[in-house]
Structures are given as structure tokens and as C-alpha cells.
Design a protein around this motif. Structure first.
Motif, PDB file in Angstrom:
ATOM      1  N   UNK B  80       0.820  -1.202   0.000  1.00 55.01           N
ATOM      2  CA  UNK B  80       0.000   0.000   0.000  1.00 55.01           C
ATOM      3  C   UNK B  80       0.859   1.260   0.000  1.00 55.01           C
ATOM      4  N   UNK B  84       0.621   0.428   5.519  1.00 55.62           N
ATOM      5  CA  UNK B  84      -0.302  -0.448   6.259  1.00 55.62           C
ATOM      6  C   UNK B  84       0.429  -1.537   7.035  1.00 55.62           C
ATOM      7  N   UNK B  85       1.561  -1.200   7.614  1.00 58.41           N
ATOM      8  CA  UNK B  85       2.234  -2.149   8.510  1.00 58.41           C
ATOM      9  C   UNK B  85       1.420  -2.253   9.792  1.00 58.41           C
ATOM     10  N   UNK B  86       1.372  -3.448  10.372  1.00 58.76           N
ATOM     11  CA  UNK B  86       0.619  -3.603  11.609  1.00 58.76           C
ATOM     12  C   UNK B  86       1.384  -2.887  12.719  1.00 58.76           C
ATOM     13  N   UNK B  87       0.782  -1.841  13.301  1.00 61.07           N
ATOM     14  CA  UNK B  87       1.551  -0.980  14.203  1.00 61.07           C
ATOM     15  C   UNK B  87       1.978  -1.666  15.493  1.00 61.07           C
ATOM     16  N   UNK B  88       1.253  -2.714  15.902  1.00 62.67           N
ATOM     17  CA  UNK B  88       1.574  -3.327  17.188  1.00 62.67           C
ATOM     18  C   UNK B  88       2.545  -4.493  17.048  1.00 62.67           C
ATOM     19  N   UNK B  89       3.053  -4.705  15.828  1.00 61.79           N
ATOM     20  CA  UNK B  89       3.992  -5.801  15.630  1.00 61.79           C
ATOM     21  C   UNK B  89       5.358  -5.249  15.246  1.00 61.79           C
ATOM     22  N   UNK B  97       4.087 -12.348   9.276  1.00 59.24           N
ATOM     23  CA  UNK B  97       2.625 -12.474   9.393  1.00 59.24           C
ATOM     24  C   UNK B  97       2.008 -13.448   8.396  1.00 59.24           C
ATOM     25  N   UNK B  98       2.334 -13.249   7.121  1.00 56.93           N
ATOM     26  CA  UNK B  98       1.737 -14.080   6.077  1.00 56.93           C
ATOM     27  C   UNK B  98       2.046 -15.564   6.234  1.00 56.93           C
ATOM     28  N   UNK B 133       9.499  -1.201  16.046  1.00 54.09           N
ATOM     29  CA  UNK B 133       8.097  -1.081  15.677  1.00 54.09           C
ATOM     30  C   UNK B 133       7.987  -0.131  14.487  1.00 54.09           C
ATOM     31  N   UNK B 135       6.388   2.489  14.019  1.00 54.50           N
ATOM     32  CA  UNK B 135       6.418   3.908  14.353  1.00 54.50           C
ATOM     33  C   UNK B 135       7.841   4.416  14.542  1.00 54.50           C
ATOM     34  N   UNK B 136       8.793   3.495  14.636  1.00 53.93           N
ATOM     35  CA  UNK B 136      10.189   3.924  14.832  1.00 53.93           C
ATOM     36  C   UNK B 136      10.974   3.942  13.527  1.00 53.93           C
ATOM     37  N   UNK B 149       7.181  -7.956   3.787  1.00 51.17           N
ATOM     38  CA  UNK B 149       6.002  -8.679   4.263  1.00 51.17           C
ATOM     39  C   UNK B 149       5.261  -9.317   3.085  1.00 51.17           C
ATOM     40  N   UNK B 150       5.205  -8.580   1.959  1.00 58.36           N
ATOM     41  CA  UNK B 150       4.512  -9.113   0.782  1.00 58.36           C
ATOM     42  C   UNK B 150       5.309 -10.245   0.135  1.00 58.36           C
TER      43      UNK B 150
END
Lengths: 262, 366
Positions: B80, B84-89, B97-98, B133, B135-136, B149-150
Motif C-alpha cells: 500500500x 499499512x504495517x501492523x503498528x503493534x507488531x 505475518x503471512x 516497531x 512507528x520507529x 512482508x509481501x
């Protein structure tokens, strides 16, 4: 700022300090004796147990309700959304009266439940239902806005990576709403602990059986036993404080990924 | 695998977002969907991924009907614009994840997942970010993680929606080169959406130009650059000067225009429109010239001229400032010598629906 702080001090902090001082006056031995008196213990136990039951229900149902209100479109949705606030708007005594009327042996619900051997009025179930009724908006209203603001891209990303609906909820959505959910659950529990108006009508208030802690404090007060009342109040206060601390720790843990640099 | 798209149509209410898309993407290709916003390119990408559904048409991959599959069954790595990275991971959990959401019988054991993540981190040149994370991270770092991730699910096709749109110029260039390297190393079939032609041309094997829900042109970057097939593509690719001309025996004729550098066209005689890039126009000072310089602005490297011609025809020319052609000052009369251009039959004006509003030529010449 000065005004708000002084206001907070006079209205919130001062009564709490007064209560603590009153408790300190009593002395630890006497404090312990009052707390562990069978009737006090029974009241505290009932209050905690019923509040836990109410909160578990509220947590599950509130989460579901918030989900439905955010994710589904259906006729009457806005009316339902407005109805959620009724327990807050309604005087709790009215709620208590209404609930006891409904669940009494000749009430709409009671007429069905009682013959099934499930009496509600004058039991812990009644207490829990009254607590649940008055505190359910907390969970819904805490979760709803966070769920609304959740970027759909997270779910879409998870789907393209092969995650099914349940996995997406458990691993992507729930962690995002967890902090708000915890706030809602904590507030719901705290409110249940202190709920008075709605409960006293349906509980029957039988000492040792369905007498909640805040009612016992009132009874002590009416008996001019100020110390007894203060001790019970103080114990409730301590439980509430402990709850807030635990909730804040959990929230901090759930939010640990945020704002380290951002 | 070959992806085949046949007559794909998508409507949002009254608006036709995609109007009969036909496209074939070969295995290992890197294809750019290029077009202005609203041209339907992102919708097409979302339909390929299963995040959106067409109203009609077919989408097959290696002979299998993809419209019968849900998004989670297609294995498309979707990247994206806003990551759209999962912020809590943490980064490593995002990339894993996948793999961790695979059904139990197909899920690799944790040791293998860890090894695969480590390998990807190394490959993407971000092993030092593994325990941070999202956010960092900076924007460029986030996009690398999103791509990792993809790629982790070993996608059938990699889909990128304006992947560099939210980044600044320098990071964009770096990531572009890096993406090309990643593509060449993995050989993953890749389709990316962009509105930036430089990005599309630099990165893609093939460029698909889209406008108003249709494919305007498909071709290699140079091919499209040199020979835009429609007025829409021409305008979108920067041929923003439009001069009304007359065609006679394949040569253009217009007052003040020296068409000798343009090759002859096999086109019928009659009125036509010449589309030019400002940088392909050489103004030659000529007291008898039909164009007059009304404005001269320097951007440092370039001298940008605004020219007024007969019958309100307005043109723009761009030339290296230091080349130092004397006399190119406001008021000077010039004739224009186009070095390259594209001719489409028909007079000027709203011949074609222009999604890029760039009519530098006013209505004229009757």
C-alpha cells in the motif's frame, strides 16, 4: 489551569484525603477487625463477584455491540446508537425499579425465569444484572470510536497475506482496540463496584446474602457508626485505585509500540 | 503463470471506473499502470488482489479463474501507498505475518519462519530494523518492510499501489533502483500503479497508460515516449503544446513553423494538430517570424519561453539556458522549429476528452 486544578483538588482530592485520614484515625487493628467482620466480608465478596460477572458480560456484549454499530448498516441503527446512552441518562433508581418490576416473579422476564428455577430478584444474579445495565455504555462508547477510525488498509493487507476473518480480528483488529477496550472494561467494573441506586431495588439487601458494600456503608452511617462506614468506603476506594493502576499498566503494555519516536 | 484480464468492467454507482480492460501480463514481468488520478488504475490493481470485484469480465491466472477465489486465497503480495504495517507488531513479526497465518497443515515450523524472515531482512538490507516497531521507522524503511512482508508469502504476483507516492524525491529514487534489483533477483511478476511517468519509464518493462477507465496504450517505455498513440497519452506524457496545422503530402504547414526536422507522415491531407514537448521546440529569432516571445523565465538550468502565435495560438518552449541563443527576450519575433512531435488528425479544441487539462492552444484557425 490554576482554576481547574483547584477545582479538582476541592471536589475530588479533598474528600478522598478526608476519607483516608478518617481511616487512619481508626488505627490498623480496628480497621482490620471491621473489614474482616463476617457481614463486611460477605458484602465485599458479593460486590466484587457481582461486579466481575457484570463486567465480563459487558466486555463481551459491549465489544459485540460496538462492532455491530460500526461495521453493519441496518434500518434503525441510529436509534439503537442513541439507545446505548439510556443507562447513563436514566436515574439509576428508575433503572432499579424497572428491572425489579421486570424480573419479579410476576414480571415479564421473571414469569418465565422463576418457574425454570432461575430466580433473579433477591439473588446475586439480580445484583449483577443491575450493575451490568448501568455500566454497559462504558465499553461500547470506549471501543466504538477507535473501531471507527481503524484504517481498513490493515485488514486488507492481512487478507492479501492470507489471513481469514477470525485471524484478522484476533491478530490485527483486537490489538488495535485493546487499549480502549481496557479503559471501557475498567470503567465498567469501577462503576459496578459503586453502583447503588439500581442495585438496592432488585437485590433485596439480605445481610450476608445480597447486601452490597456501598449499602452496608450507608447502613453503618445510619447507625451512627462513622468508623464502620469509613472503613468500608476506604476498602472500596483501595480496590478502585488498584484497578486503575492495573488498567494503566495493561494499557501501557498494549500501547508500547506507539510514540517511541513518532 | 500468465495473467489474463478480459473485458473487465467496474462501476461505482453511476460512474464507470473501468470500461472494458484487456491486459495480459507474462510471468516475471514488471508492469507499470500509469495514469492520472481517477483513471481506474488503483481499482484495477485492487480487483487483481481480490479487494474489489468487477461487475463483468474475466481474470485468469495460469488458466485458473481468480474471480472464484477470495483475496486471502490468491497470494498476491499487496503493498500500500501508506504501507499499512501492523503498528503493534515488530518488523520481524510484520514480515512473518503471512507465514504465521497459514493453515496449520501448510504452516512452516517456527524455526523455518524465523529463518525465512532473517533471510528476507538480509535480502532487503534491513536486518538492523528487525526488532523495531513501524512507528520507529522512516517512510522509506517502512516501505521496505512492507515489501518484505509481501514477498514473504512468495506471492503469485506482487502488486504495488503508488508504492513511493508518500516519500520524498531522494528516497524515491533510491527505492526505485532497489525495487528493480529486488524484482530482478526474485523474478516475481510485479504490477505497480503510479501517476509519475518518470517512475513508470525507469522501472517497468512495459507501461500501460490508462485514462478514464480505459487502456490508452501499452508498450515499452521508449516506444510510448516517442510515439504516444492518442492525444490523451500525448498530453499526459508532457506533449503539452498543441499547434493547429495543415497536412499536405505528409508534411505539416503552418505559419511560423519550420517542420523540416519532422519525418513525413502517412496521413491524409487536411487539418491536424501537432503535439509537442516544450523541450522539443527550438525557437529561431526571425524578424518575419509568426510567433512573438511574451515571457522569458529562467529556472536556472532552463530558459522557459512563452510564445504567442497567429490566431491566439500559445506555445511554450524550453531550452538549456547556458546554450545561450542570443536575442531570446520578450518582444522578439521567432519562428519555431519542432525537433520531434506527434500529429493527430482533426483541428484543435475538445477533439478528445482530455483528462489532463493542458490546452495551451486556444480555439482558433477558422
Amino acid at each position: 489551569m490554576g482554576v481547574t486544578l483547584s477545582y479538582l483538588g476541592v471536589i475530588v482530592l479533598l474528600p478522598v484525603i478526608a476519607l483516608v485520614l478518617k481511616g487512619a484515625e481508626i488505627g490498623p487493628a480496628r480497621f482490620w477487625a471491621i473489614t474482616t467482620a463476617p457481614r463486611t466480608l460477605a458484602a465485599l465478596q458479593l460486590t466484587l463477584l457481582a461486579a466481575t460477572m457484570a463486567t465480563i458480560f459487558n466486555a463481551l456484549y459491549g465489544l459485540l455491540m460496538a462492532w455491530v454499530l460500526v461495521r453493519y448498516e441496518f434500518p434503525g441503527k441510529r436509534i439503537l446508537d442513541a439507545l446505548v446512552d439510556i443507562p447513563f441518562a436514566l436515574p439509576t433508581a428508575v433503572a432499579g425499579l424497572a428491572l425489579s418490576a421486570l424480573f419479579a416473579a410476576n414480571g415479564w422476564y421473571g414469569a418465565i425465569l422463576e418457574p425454570m428455577g432461575l430466580p433473579v430478584v433477591f439473588t446475586i444474579w439480580g445484583v449483577a444484572i443491575a450493575m451490568s445495565f448501568t455500566s454497559i455504555p462504558f465499553v461500547i462508547r470506549a471501543v466504538q470510536p477507535v473501531l471507527e477510525d481503524l484504517d481498513p488498509q490493515y485488514e486488507q493487507a492481512a487478507r492479501t497475506l492470507g489471513a481469514g476473518r477470525f485471524t484478522i480480528f484476533a491478530r490485527v483488529i483486537f490489538p488495535a482496540i485493546l487499549p480502549a477496550f481496557l479503559v471501557g472494561v475498567t470503567l465498567s467494573f469501577a462503576r459496578s463496584l459503586g453502583e447503588f441506586g439500581a442495585v438496592v431495588f432488585i437485590a433485596g439487601n439480605l445481610p450476608m446474602k445480597t447486601e452490597i458494600a456501598s449499602l452496608l456503608a450507608v447502613i453503618r452511617l445510619e447507625e451512627y457508626d462513622y468508623n464502620g462506614a469509613a472503613v468500608i468506603a476506604l476498602v472500596l476506594l483501595l480496590i478502585a485505585l488498584l484497578l486503575l493502576v492495573v488498567s494503566n499498566l495493561l494499557q501501557a503494555r498494549a500501547l508500547r509500540y506507539k510514540g517511541k519516536t513518532a | 503463470m500468465t495473467m489474463t484480464i478480459r473485458n473487465l468492467t467496474r462501476r461505482f454507482g453511476q460512474t464507470e471506473v473501468l470500461r472494458g480492460i484487456d491486459l495480459t501480463v507474462e510471468k516475471g514481468e514488471l508492469v507499470a499502470l500509469l495514469g492520472p488520478s481517477g483513471s481506474g488504475k488503483t481499482t484495477l490493481l485492487r480487483i487483481i488482489s481480490g479487494l474489489d470485484w468487477p461487475d463483468a469480465g474475466q481474470l485468469t491466472v495460469a488458466g485458473g479463474d481468480w474471480l472464484a477465489k477470495k483475496a486471502e486465497e490468491r497470494r498476491t503480495g499487496f503493498v500500500f501507498q501508506h504501507y499499512a504495517l501492523f503498528p503493534h507488531m515488530k518488523v520481524r513479526d510484520n514480515i512473518a505475518f503471512g507465514l504465521t497465518v497459514l493453515p496449520r497443515d501448510r504452516r512452516p515450523p517456527p524455526v523455518q519462519i524465523r529463518a525465512r524472515v532473517a533471510e528476507l531482512l538480509q535480502f532487503l538490507q534491513i536486518p538492523h530494523l528487525a526488532d523495531r516497531y513501524p512507528s520507529e521507522l522512516s517512510g522509506g524503511q517502512r516501505q521496505r518492510v512492507a515489501l518484505g512482508r509481501a514477498l514473504a508469502i512468495d506471492p503469485e504476483v506482487l502488486l504495488l499501489d503508488e508504492p513511493f507516492g508518500a516519500l520524498d524525491a531522494q528516497v524515491r529514487r533510491d527505492l526505485r533502483r532497489w525495487l528493480r534489483e529486488v524484482h530482478d533477483a526474485t523474478g516475481t511478476t510485479t504490477i505497480f500503479v503510479t501517476h509519475d511517468q518518470e517512475e513508470a519509464f525507469e522501472l517497468a518493462d512495459r507501461v500501460v497508460v490508462m485514462g478514464a477507465g480505459q487502456i490508452e496504450q501499452i508498450g515499452r517505455p521508449d516506444e510510448i515516449y516517442d510515439h504516444p498513440a492518442s492525444p490523451f497519452t500525448a498530453r499526459f506524457l508532457g506533449l503539452t503544446v498543441e499547434i493547429p496545422v495543415n497536412l499536405r503530402a505528409g508534411r505539416i504547414e503552418a505559419p511560423g513553423l519550420d517542420g523540416s526536422a519532422l519525418s513525413r507522415r502517412a496521413m491524409a491531407d487536411g487539418p491536424a494538430t501537432l503535439f509537442l514537448r516544450p523541450s522539443d521546440i527550438t525557437p529561431v529569432p526571425d524578424p518575419e517570424g509568426a510567433f512573438r516571445i511574451t515571457e522569458a523565465v529562467s529556472t536556472g538550468a532552463l530558459l522557459r519561453l512563452r510564445l504567442e502565435g497567429p490566431a491566439d495560438c500559445i506555445a511554450e518552449a524550453e531550452l538549456p539556458r547556458r546554450a545561450g541563443v542570443p536575442g531570446l527576450i520578450p518582444g522578439q519575433r521567432v519562428r519555431l522549429r519542432p525537433e520531434a512531435g506527434q500529429i493527430f488528425p482533426g483541428g484543435p479544441g475538445p477533439v478528445q476528452a482530455a483528462a489532463v487539462p493542458s490546452l495551451k492552444t486556444k480555439e482558433s484557425l477558422q
